[in-house]
Design an enzyme around this catalytic site. Structure first.
Site, PDB file in Angstrom:
ATOM      1  N   LYS A  21       0.830  -1.209   0.000  1.00 13.54           N
ATOM      2  CA  LYS A  21       0.000   0.000   0.000  1.00 13.54           C
ATOM      3  C   LYS A  21       0.862   1.255   0.000  1.00 13.54           C
ATOM      4  O   LYS A  21       0.500   2.266  -0.603  1.00 13.54           O
ATOM      5  CB  LYS A  21      -0.963   0.003   1.200  1.00 13.54           C
ATOM      6  CG  LYS A  21      -2.088  -0.997   1.038  1.00 13.54           C
ATOM      7  CD  LYS A  21      -3.125  -0.869   2.123  1.00 13.54           C
ATOM      8  CE  LYS A  21      -4.235  -1.901   1.920  1.00 13.54           C
ATOM      9  NZ  LYS A  21      -5.236  -1.911   2.963  1.00 13.54           N
ATOM     10  N   LYS A  76      -4.424 -10.127  -7.348  1.00 14.57           N
ATOM     11  CA  LYS A  76      -5.642 -10.360  -6.561  1.00 14.57           C
ATOM     12  C   LYS A  76      -6.805  -9.541  -7.115  1.00 14.57           C
ATOM     13  O   LYS A  76      -6.602  -8.392  -7.526  1.00 14.57           O
ATOM     14  CB  LYS A  76      -5.330  -9.928  -5.111  1.00 14.57           C
ATOM     15  CG  LYS A  76      -6.423 -10.165  -4.118  1.00 14.57           C
ATOM     16  CD  LYS A  76      -6.051  -9.628  -2.747  1.00 14.57           C
ATOM     17  CE  LYS A  76      -6.307  -8.146  -2.625  1.00 14.57           C
ATOM     18  NZ  LYS A  76      -6.296  -7.634  -1.248  1.00 14.57           N
ATOM     19  N   LYS A 112     -11.106  -4.324  -5.006  1.00 10.03           N
ATOM     20  CA  LYS A 112     -12.018  -3.201  -5.266  1.00 10.03           C
ATOM     21  C   LYS A 112     -11.256  -2.006  -5.810  1.00 10.03           C
ATOM     22  O   LYS A 112     -11.805  -1.173  -6.499  1.00 10.03           O
ATOM     23  CB  LYS A 112     -12.804  -2.783  -4.009  1.00 10.03           C
ATOM     24  CG  LYS A 112     -12.458  -3.539  -2.744  1.00 10.03           C
ATOM     25  CD  LYS A 112     -13.314  -3.168  -1.541  1.00 10.03           C
ATOM     26  CE  LYS A 112     -12.760  -3.833  -0.289  1.00 10.03           C
ATOM     27  NZ  LYS A 112     -13.522  -3.867   0.879  1.00 10.03           N
TER      28      LYS A 112
HETATM   29  P1  TYM Z   1     -10.846  -6.358   3.167  1.00  5.79           P
HETATM   30  O1  TYM Z   1     -11.956  -5.423   3.442  1.00  5.79           O
HETATM   31  O2  TYM Z   1      -9.783  -5.932   2.215  1.00  5.79           O
HETATM   32  O3  TYM Z   1     -11.401  -7.734   2.642  1.00  5.79           O
HETATM   33  C1  TYM Z   1     -12.429  -8.420   3.353  1.00  5.79           C
HETATM   34  C2  TYM Z   1     -12.195  -9.921   3.266  1.00  5.79           C
HETATM   35  O4  TYM Z   1     -12.174 -10.343   1.903  1.00  5.79           O
HETATM   36  C3  TYM Z   1     -11.004 -11.118   1.644  1.00  5.79           C
HETATM   37  N1  TYM Z   1     -10.593 -10.882   0.251  1.00  5.79           N
HETATM   38  C4  TYM Z   1     -10.365 -11.858  -0.644  1.00  5.79           C
HETATM   39  N2  TYM Z   1     -10.419 -13.193  -0.559  1.00  5.79           N
HETATM   40  C5  TYM Z   1     -10.136 -13.910  -1.660  1.00  5.79           C
HETATM   41  N3  TYM Z   1      -9.802 -13.342  -2.854  1.00  5.79           N
HETATM   42  C6  TYM Z   1      -9.729 -12.005  -2.986  1.00  5.79           C
HETATM   43  N4  TYM Z   1      -9.413 -11.464  -4.151  1.00  5.79           N
HETATM   44  C7  TYM Z   1     -10.008 -11.193  -1.847  1.00  5.79           C
HETATM   45  N5  TYM Z   1     -10.038  -9.849  -1.635  1.00  5.79           N
HETATM   46  C8  TYM Z   1     -10.381  -9.680  -0.344  1.00  5.79           C
HETATM   47  C9  TYM Z   1      -9.975 -10.584   2.630  1.00  5.79           C
HETATM   48  O5  TYM Z   1      -8.956 -11.536   2.853  1.00  5.79           O
HETATM   49  C10 TYM Z   1     -10.830 -10.330   3.855  1.00  5.79           C
HETATM   50  O6  TYM Z   1     -10.985 -11.515   4.609  1.00  5.79           O
HETATM   51  N6  TYM Z   1      -8.151  -5.661   7.302  1.00  5.79           N
HETATM   52  C11 TYM Z   1      -9.258  -6.390   6.724  1.00  5.79           C
HETATM   53  C12 TYM Z   1     -10.559  -6.104   7.446  1.00  5.79           C
HETATM   54  C13 TYM Z   1     -10.483  -6.376   8.899  1.00  5.79           C
HETATM   55  C14 TYM Z   1     -10.466  -7.647   9.522  1.00  5.79           C
HETATM   56  C15 TYM Z   1     -10.395  -7.387  10.920  1.00  5.79           C
HETATM   57  C16 TYM Z   1     -10.511  -8.946   9.040  1.00  5.79           C
HETATM   58  C17 TYM Z   1     -10.427  -5.435   9.876  1.00  5.79           C
HETATM   59  N7  TYM Z   1     -10.375  -6.033  11.098  1.00  5.79           N
HETATM   60  C18 TYM Z   1     -10.333  -8.445  11.858  1.00  5.79           C
HETATM   61  C19 TYM Z   1     -10.468 -10.012   9.972  1.00  5.79           C
HETATM   62  C20 TYM Z   1     -10.378  -9.737  11.341  1.00  5.79           C
HETATM   63  C21 TYM Z   1      -9.426  -5.961   5.279  1.00  5.79           C
HETATM   64  O7  TYM Z   1      -8.994  -4.906   4.879  1.00  5.79           O
HETATM   65  O8  TYM Z   1     -10.156  -6.812   4.528  1.00  5.79           O
END
Ligand code: TYM
Length: 338
Positions: free
Chosen positions: A122, A204, A207
């Protein structure tokens, strides 16, 4: 790392996960995380949060962050996350998340936080905005998880390193101050832990992809979804085979198909024996549309019922706060705060 089937054998456990309200969700979020949110809800005590504080690291426009937060909460409900069984809430509504982050900051080595690859990625992507919050982001994530004493954390593969950090910090805190936190285990889906961009199967699905053909958005209309799959990058062969290393585009399509139908990739491969790539793309698009259309319909109904959504949001915050308060009081006591 657990897989879904082991997780399902142990009842009465606690689950936590969250999703950032940063723009429209993708099929990667659904397959990598939400599908397991739904499965785990059947067995365990689950907490699912809209991680709005994490989104602040990108300094989004305030009106947009507000809208995305409300939309994502409505989408949680549209997925079938059930407020009667699971605690659904917005992270910033429970102030203990930031309070615990501070305490965990003081138990996290600078060097271990610096190793996080998402921070490095990032920072490279937005060199003009490498803020301290972005650096601290995984510690806030650790606080989210540890506040609720989660045993299991359903996540996609890109979050595994953050989960490892969470485990390390929990273990260190427990060793320093006495058993306080549950050391959580990540739950990746068996298939689809990393869904790739349709436009570039080396990266990956995200969004924030600059190429609009890369991510399938959960609220894309069916004709847009079909068109994105028609354009999906494959390879110059003609045979449909699951081989992520040599055939990443085709394998990504098979993984999407297998995951949504809850079948193995070997079975998916069999389903397409003799089929050409056009048939593969069209059939995978049909399966995706059949999963997303009912979610989109429920989402539109819920988005129109703002009062009910707001009331559920408040109930969730109250339930989450009560649990978080118990952990926070214990933590403050353990570290010697009066
Ligand atoms: P975020 O919002 O980027 O994504 C949410 C969840 O989606 C999964 N994900 C994917 N899985 C498979 N293929 C993909 N292309 C893909 N893109 C996203 C992510 O692995 C995630 O599980 N920091 C985290 C949010 C968060 C969180 C937490 C998660 C905040 N606190 C505590 C677990 C526990 C995040 O930015 O995910």
């Amino acid at each position: 790392m657990l897989n879904e089937s082991n997780a399902a054998e142990k009842p009465q456990k606690i689950v936590f996960s969250a999703i950032q309200p940063t723009g429209a969700l993708t099929l990667g979020n659904y397959i990598g995380a939400v599908k397991n949110f739904l499965a785990l809800q059947e067995e365990y005590k689950c907490y699912y949060a809209v991680a709005d504080l994490h989104s602040v690291t990108a300094n989004p426009e305030p009106a947009l962050l507000r809208k995305n937060t409300l939309d994502l909460f409505a989408l949680f409900l549209a997925f079938g996350l059930d407020p009667a069984r699971s605690t659904l809430f917005v992270q910033s509504h429970v102030p203990f998340h930031t309070a615990l982050t501070w305490v965990l900051n003081c138990n996290t080595a600078f060097g271990e936080a610096k190793r996080m690859t998402q921070f490095k990625d990032k920072s490279q992507k937005s060199p003009q905005n490498v803020n301290v919050g972005l650096f601290d982001y995984p510690v806030l994530m650790a606080a989210d998880i540890l506040l609720y004493k989660a045993d299991y954390v359903p996540i996609g593969k890109d979050q595994n390193q953050h989960l490892e950090l969470t485990r390390a910090v929990a273990e260190r805190f427990n060793a320093r101050y006495g058993a306080t936190f549950t050391v959580p285990e990540g739950v990746n889906p068996r298939c689809g832990a990393k869904i790739f961009s349709l436009a570039n199967p080396a990266v990956k699905m995200s969004k924030s992809d600059d190429n609009p053909s890369g991510p399938v958005l959960l609220l894309d209309p069916p004709d847009v979804i079909a068109a994105k799959f028609r354009r999906a990058v494959t390879d110059s062969e003609t045979v449909v085979r699951y081989d992520p290393k040599n055939k990443p585009g085709v394998s990504n399509l098979l993984a999407i198909y297998a995951s949504l139908l809850d079948i193995k990739t070997s079975k998916a491969e069999k389903d397409f024996e003799g089929a050409d790539y056009a048939a593969l793309k069209s059939r995978v698009a049909d399966v995706v549309i059949s999963v997303l259309e009912p979610i989109q319909k429920r989402y539109r109904e819920l988005a129109a019922d703002k009062a009910s959504v707001a009331s559920l949001m408040k109930d969730g915050a109250d339930k989450a706060s009560a649990a978080a308060y118990r952990t926070m009081s214990k933590v403050y006591k353990r570290i010697g705060l009066v």
